[in-house]
Design a protein around this motif. Structure first.
Motif, short mmCIF file in Angstrom:
data_model
loop_
_atom_site.label_atom_id
_atom_site.label_comp_id
_atom_site.label_asym_id
_atom_site.label_seq_id
_atom_site.Cartn_x
_atom_site.Cartn_y
_atom_site.Cartn_z
N LEU A 198 0.82 -1.21 0.00
CA LEU A 198 0.00 0.00 0.00
C LEU A 198 0.85 1.26 0.00
CD1 LEU A 198 -2.71 -1.14 2.56
CD2 LEU A 198 -2.90 -1.04 0.07
N ASP A 258 -3.24 5.54 -1.73
CA ASP A 258 -4.14 4.47 -2.18
C ASP A 258 -5.53 4.53 -1.54
OD1 ASP A 258 -2.30 3.41 -3.89
OD2 ASP A 258 -1.73 1.73 -2.61
N VAL A 298 -8.51 1.87 -0.61
CA VAL A 298 -8.55 0.44 -0.35
C VAL A 298 -9.97 -0.02 -0.01
CG1 VAL A 298 -7.58 -1.44 1.05
CG2 VAL A 298 -6.22 0.60 0.58
N LEU A 300 -4.83 -0.91 7.60
CA LEU A 300 -4.97 -0.38 6.24
C LEU A 300 -5.03 1.14 6.26
CD1 LEU A 300 -7.66 -2.90 4.91
CD2 LEU A 300 -5.23 -2.87 4.29
N ALA A 346 -2.64 3.56 4.01
CA ALA A 346 -3.26 4.10 2.80
C ALA A 346 -4.01 5.39 3.10
CB ALA A 346 -4.20 3.06 2.19
N ALA A 349 -6.41 -1.12 -4.15
CA ALA A 349 -6.16 -2.41 -3.51
C ALA A 349 -7.44 -2.93 -2.87
CB ALA A 349 -5.06 -2.29 -2.47
#
Length: 215
Positions: free
Chosen positions: A77, A81, A83, A97, A101, A148
């Motif tokens: 990541l 990003d 996600v 996450l 991200a 992602a």
């Protein structure tokens, strides 16, 4: 007995996660910082950093730390990003996450788990860039695309519509196949598949193989 969670977290990273070929320093840093114990039931806090799956209720389990580490590393990541997480569970991976991200959308089929995960994130002062929706990812429709996607429960085969949510250059982490030997894989938007490791986890609700009748 008072548990030194900071020490337990350090031992988890050094004795479990790193030896399992998780070498991405950003991933190791996140796992070394985030309070995993804040995302498990009170009755399981002493096991928060053990090399085992932990029950979350509704038949769902929290992945082993080593699997979480390999998943986060495989997704590679970047700070910009967006996600998609399919299966919020406790909210711990959502928090990880979110640290790696820019934005995370997490889908959870069980309303109670979604509510608890949001409460866990808020209590830990994490996940300000994480949005949780209650939905069945196998039926959910969206026009959005993501850099992602991670699926936190196993699938027999990856639903084709989920792959369509990847942006060009996007990647999807999934554990697929039949128990007791499943394959963790990274699938790219261009259709290429990288086999990562073997494991065995519970299926995402509705994603198990159809029962086979034997004579």
């Amino acid at each position: 007995m008072t548990i030194d969670y900071s020490h337990a977290r350090e031992m988890m990273v050094e004795q479990q996660v790193r030896p399992w070929d998780v070498l991405d320093l950003r991933v190791l840093d996140v796992l070394a910082r985030l309070p995993r114990e804040a995302f498990v039931a009170e009755s399981h806090k002493a096991l928060a950093y053990a090399d085992i799956e932990l029950p979350l209720g509704h038949g769902q389990k929290m992945m082993k730390p080593v699997v979480e580490g390999r998943m986060l590393q495989a997704l590679d990541l970047q700070p910009g990003d967006e996600v998609l997480e399919i299966g919020t569970g406790s909210g711990f991976i959502s928090a990880c996450l979110g640290e790696l991200a820019r934005e995370v959308l997490s889908i959870e089929i069980q309303p109670e788990l979604a509510e608890r995960a949001r409460a866990n994130l808020d209590a830990a002062k994490l996940g300000s860039n994480v949005r949780i929706e209650v939905a069945d990812a196998l039926q959910w429709q969206t026009q959005r695309h993501f850099d992602a996607i991670c699926i936190t429960g196993a699938v027999d085969t990856v639903p084709a519509h989920i792959l369509k949510w990847l942006r060009p250059g996007g990647r999807l982490f999934v554990i697929q196949g039949r128990s007791p030997v499943m394959e963790a894989a990274l699938i790219k938007a261009d259709g290429s598949v990288q086999s990562l490791f073997e494991t065995d986890i519970d299926y995402l609700l509705g994603a198990a193989p159809a029962p086979q009748f034997q004579l």
